[in-house]
Design an enzyme around this catalytic site. Structure first.
Site, short mmCIF file in Angstrom:
data_model
loop_
_atom_site.label_atom_id
_atom_site.label_comp_id
_atom_site.label_asym_id
_atom_site.label_seq_id
_atom_site.Cartn_x
_atom_site.Cartn_y
_atom_site.Cartn_z
CG ASP A 1 -8.14 -5.94 -2.89
OD1 ASP A 1 -8.87 -5.99 -1.96
OD2 ASP A 1 -7.63 -4.90 -3.03
CB VAL A 2 -7.84 -10.64 -7.70
CG1 VAL A 2 -8.77 -11.55 -6.69
CG2 VAL A 2 -8.86 -9.59 -8.30
CD GLU A 3 -4.65 -6.23 -12.49
OE1 GLU A 3 -5.88 -5.97 -12.47
OE2 GLU A 3 -4.02 -5.43 -13.16
CE1 TYR A 4 -0.11 -6.40 -2.67
CE2 TYR A 4 0.16 -4.33 -3.69
CZ TYR A 4 0.27 -5.39 -2.74
OH TYR A 4 1.54 -5.04 -1.75
CG ASP A 5 -4.26 -10.71 -3.24
OD1 ASP A 5 -3.35 -9.91 -2.61
OD2 ASP A 5 -5.09 -11.10 -2.95
CB SER B 1 -0.49 -11.44 6.69
OG SER B 1 0.74 -12.13 6.55
CG LEU B 2 -4.76 -14.80 8.54
CD1 LEU B 2 -6.20 -14.73 8.49
CD2 LEU B 2 -4.43 -15.82 9.75
CD GLU C 1 -12.15 -16.18 14.29
OE1 GLU C 1 -11.56 -14.92 13.86
OE2 GLU C 1 -11.49 -16.53 15.34
CE LYS D 1 -8.24 -12.75 5.19
NZ LYS D 1 -8.36 -11.36 4.67
CG ASP E 1 -12.65 -7.23 1.89
OD1 ASP E 1 -11.50 -6.89 2.29
OD2 ASP E 1 -13.17 -7.20 0.77
CD GLU F 1 -10.44 -6.61 9.00
OE1 GLU F 1 -9.39 -6.98 9.84
OE2 GLU F 1 -10.05 -6.58 8.08
CE1 TYR G 1 -19.55 -7.88 14.97
CE2 TYR G 1 -19.02 -7.88 12.61
CZ TYR G 1 -19.92 -8.04 13.67
OH TYR G 1 -21.35 -7.96 13.51
CE LYS H 1 -8.87 -13.63 0.21
NZ LYS H 1 -7.30 -13.04 0.01
CB CYS I 1 -35.78 3.09 -30.12
SG CYS I 1 -35.98 1.11 -29.65
CB CYS J 1 -38.83 0.41 -33.13
SG CYS J 1 -39.03 1.85 -31.97
CB CYS K 1 -38.17 3.34 -26.72
SG CYS K 1 -38.93 3.12 -28.57
CB CYS L 1 -40.70 -0.45 -29.51
SG CYS L 1 -39.22 -1.01 -29.23
S1 IVH Z 1 -6.75 -12.97 12.53
C1 IVH Z 1 -2.39 -14.20 13.10
N1 IVH Z 1 -9.14 -13.18 11.94
O1 IVH Z 1 -7.01 -10.73 7.35
C2 IVH Z 1 -3.67 -14.00 12.59
N2 IVH Z 1 -7.63 -11.66 10.47
O2 IVH Z 1 -4.50 -11.59 6.07
C3 IVH Z 1 -4.00 -12.39 12.47
N3 IVH Z 1 -8.96 -10.65 9.12
O3 IVH Z 1 -4.86 -8.25 8.43
C4 IVH Z 1 -5.34 -12.27 11.81
N4 IVH Z 1 -11.12 -11.15 9.42
O4 IVH Z 1 -7.33 -7.49 8.55
C5 IVH Z 1 -8.02 -12.56 11.39
N5 IVH Z 1 -11.50 -12.93 11.66
C6 IVH Z 1 -10.20 -12.80 11.15
C7 IVH Z 1 -10.12 -11.86 10.21
C8 IVH Z 1 -8.76 -11.26 9.88
C9 IVH Z 1 -10.19 -10.47 8.48
C10 IVH Z 1 -8.15 -9.77 7.96
C11 IVH Z 1 -6.81 -9.17 8.91
C12 IVH Z 1 -5.67 -9.40 8.86
C13 IVH Z 1 -5.80 -10.28 7.47
C14 IVH Z 1 -4.74 -11.44 7.53
#
Ligand code: IVH
Length: 697
Positions: free
Chosen positions: A36-40, A85-86, A116, A118, A120, A175, A225, A316, A416, A419, A434, A440
């Site tokens: 994911d980090v590389e994608y980001d 998204s956030l 809260e 986050k 995954d 999630e 959750y 993050k 080995c 030795c 070994c 040894c």
């Molecule tokens: S709130 C308007 N709360 O993070 C806010 N998102 O980049 C909408 N995620 O797609 C998201 N834990 O998959 C919220 N406690 C949490 C979260 C959470 C994980 C994920 C979720 C969302 C992505 C946002």
């Protein structure tokens, strides 16, 4: 990742192609090929170039949407309230700016936030009408997702009917995730059944939820959750987000127990650190924490920019997975001879530190991963755990001109690396070892410690500290070298050990050297020269040859040479020696290095009486095998064993179907249990004493 210095227009095309490809693999095929980090990083690079060069803008750029449109396998669902998204933050400074901005615009000096974990996993939206689950959808591109209701119904933590008074329309977002333990269990099961393993819990959750056959989803251990609302109708909502979460809990939705309320930047950072410390101990994977301005009126005042609210932020943690390349595959030999492969990699920053080595655990793991030199691999480092290779990105394997892999599959060395003795892996064992146990260098400390122990050669005073120093300062290479040590060697060795530990006694600093302890040690080593065959056999440290087997072997063969030349078939005829132990004994003596050490022991004056093979004495217990376990009151177990042997019994260390009876003393444990399971006769101490008395012992 290779950064090019080519024209921005070319770079944009390249990035879009790679991001689109990654999106397709992730969202449509459920087979992500980059971390994911590389994608980001690629996405951020693209965003930056597009911002700088507006002429390169494209409505279909990966920056214009978060995921791919639904694959068409599931019905589409339009989200009445888009799934946003956030914005991400990685530093304390960004958090301070975020809070300062909110304080300025709301006039609240210490705004309250719902804080809260986050999670995954995979974002979903659940729709309830009059308290009944009617539909569930993935996020998709935020505006339109896929209808995965059938699959969601299989997730036990998704409520199908709400408790209490539910409004006519209620959409709950949250999630879907796979708990870590469930992930491990699933992979164990998959390995056993030859099924494909899941790369990590997040991919496990995503892949499981997008199964067209809900019966497959049902077998996957998913959980849910809740953390937000979507469309609502007819509900009287609380005035803060934290109250909403509490209300959702009452309605029957699981909410992470880690959610809390914190104030100001200080409160947010404190939460970030607190959760960060527990990150690895949490039962699910998180990649950060989320801060949400708690009061809805303040949220409304802050509003949105493009796809993300200005009132929320994801903070993050350092990524726990990264991609890098394998420079070489090495092996490490442990104190017990276990040969553990590991990779040397191009240095990479992961989990907050730079790593260059990662373990491959064992040969099975190598075969499963098929790691080769030159491969691009994903390494994972979670907390203090040793970094490990989780998978190979096969598409990036270096190929030769004919399109064949440049490097063959990796094979563990057969010798080995420390030795040169043979490396062997027994059937059914995952660990290769070994076989040069006595020789040894990697196994020296362990071998010496066992050799000198009381029930082996019984060298009084030669403890772990001295043994470690003798090995580290190169005074002994094998157990035989002990018999060549001089008083001067010991004194010099101790001086170096003291110096290293900074514990040189004042008397020594003053030039006085106490040597009484060294004289005693030399005397103890000398005394151990005069020993018995069974002690020597036990002291050699052959795997699974404990005292009892050593004794049986000594009796059976009478002398060392016939034992050293006995083949496996001959060895299995010895009572109590099964095929596994027979193989271990034969392999030990077949290793030339071990034979050299035995020759050196003899040359250094270690001796023992040898004689003709002894058959057990005749008596009322002839042909019977007895096991002693637990503590006896009237005598030691050794004494009782000797008396039983005098009556013709063979005393064994382990219970099997062939055991005639077990003498169980005080606090007998697993051997007694095993005897009970096998229905072997059990004697208590009173019965033993009566029997011995009756038979003149
Ligand atoms: S709130 C308007 N709360 O993070 C806010 N998102 O980049 C909408 N995620 O797609 C998201 N834990 O998959 C919220 N406690 C949490 C979260 C959470 C994980 C994920 C979720 C969302 C992505 C946002």
């Amino acid at each position: 990742m290779t950064k090019t210095t080519s024209k921005p227009a070319d770079r944009v095309i390249e990035l879009r192609r790679r991001l689109d490809d990654a999106n397709y693999r992730y969202h449509v095929l459920d087979e992500p090929d980059i971390p994911d980090v590389e994608y980001d990083r690629m996405l951020r690079e693209l965003e930056a170039i597009e911002a700088e060069h507006p002429e390169l803008a494209d409505p279909n750029s990966p920056t214009a949407r978060v995921g791919n449109a639904p694959s068409g396998k599931f019905a589409s669902v339009r989200h009445a309230v888009p799934m946003l998204s956030l914005a991400n933050a990685f530093s304390d400074g960004e958090i301070q700016e975020f809070v300062a901005r909110i304080s300025k615009e709301t006039g609240d000096q210490e705004p309250a936030f719902s804080v809260e974990p986050k999670l995954d996993g995979l974002a979903i939206s659940l729709r309830y009408e009059h308290g009944v689950f009617v539909r569930g959808a993935t996020r998709g591109d935020g505006a339109t997702g896929e209808d995965v209701s059938a699959n969601l119904r299989t997730v036990r933590t998704v409520p199908l009917k709400l408790r209490g008074k539910a409004p006519p329309v209620l959409e709950v977002r949250g999630e879907i995730y796979m708990p870590k333990a469930a992930f491990e269990r699933y992979n164990d099961w998959a390995r056993e059944h030859g099924e494909k393993t899941l790369a990590n819990p997040r991919n496990g959750a995503a892949g499981s939820l997008r199964q067209l056959d809900a019966r497959i989803t049902a077998q996957r251990p998913l959980a849910f959750y809740a953390y937000a609302l979507g469309e609502t109708d007819g509900a009287k909502l609380p005035s803060t987000h934290s109250q909403t979460l509490a209300w959702l809990r009452e309605l029957g939705f699981p909410v992470s127990p880690e959610v809390d309320v914190a104030r100001g930047a200080g409160g947010l950072l404190e939460y970030f650190n607190r959760i960060g410390e527990r990150r690895n101990a949490l039962p699910y994977d998180i990649d950060g924490v989320v801060y949400k301005l708690d009061r809805y009126d303040q949220q409304r005042a802050m509003g949105f920019v493009s796809r993300a609210p200005r009132w929320a932020l994801a903070h993050k943690y350092p990524a726990q997975e990264e991609a890098t390349t394998v420079e070489s595959i090495e092996v490490n030999v442990g104190r017990t001879g276990a040969v553990t492969p590991w990779v040397l990699m191009t240095p990479v920053h992961v989990g907050g530190v730079t790593v260059t080595r990662a373990t491959l655990h064992n040969a099975d793991q190598i075969a499963r991963l098929d790691v080769r030199v030159g491969d691009t691999v994903i390494v994972r480092r979670a907390g203090d755990v040793i970094p490990e290779v989780v998978r190979v990105i096969e598409e990036r394997r270096p190929l030769d001109k004919r399109g064949k892999p440049l490097h063959p599959p990796y094979q563990l060395p057969t010798q080995c690396p420390v030795c040169g003795s043979a490396v062997e892996r027994e059937e059914g064992e995952v660990v290769a070892r070994c076989t040069g146990g006595l020789y040894c260098a990697a196994q020296r400390v362990q071998a010496l410690f066992h050799f000198a122990s009381r029930r082996a050669m019984d060298i009084d005073g030669l403890g772990e500290r001295f043994i470690t120093a003798l090995v580290e300062f190169d005074y002994v290479h094998s157990v035989a070298d002990l018999y060549r040590l001089t008083l001067d060697d010991f004194v010099a060795m101790k001086r170096r050990a003291d110096e290293r530990e900074g514990s040189t006694p004042e008397t020594v600093k003053a030039g006085k050297v106490a040597t009484k302890w060294a004289e005693n040690l030399i005397a103890a080593i000398d005394a151990s020269r005069n020993t018995t065959l069974e002690r020597v056999l036990y002291a050699l440290g052959i795997r699974d040859v404990g005292e009892s087997t050593a004794k049986t072997l000594a009796r059976h063969f009478g002398a060392l040479d016939p034992l050293m030349t006995a083949d496996e078939a001959t060895l299995t005829t010895v009572p109590d020696v099964g095929p596994i132990v027979a193989a271990r004994i034969a392999h030990f003596f077949a290793e030339p290095h071990n034979r050299e050490v035995i020759a050196a022991l003899r040359a250094n004056g270690v001796h023992w009486p040898e004689g003709a093979p002894q058959r057990s004495s005749e008596g009322p217990l002839s042909g019977q095998t007895v096991v002693l376990t637990g503590g006896l009151e009237a005598m030691s177990r050794d004494e009782a064993g000797a008396k039983l042997e005098a009556l013709g019994a063979k005393v064994s260390g382990s219970v099997s179907k062939k055991t005639s009876f077990v003498v169980a003393g005080e606090a007998a444990g697993s051997k007694l249990v095993k005897a009970q399971e096998l229905g072997v006769e059990i004697w208590d101490e009173a019965r033993l004493l009566a029997f011995l008395a009756e038979n003149g012992q």
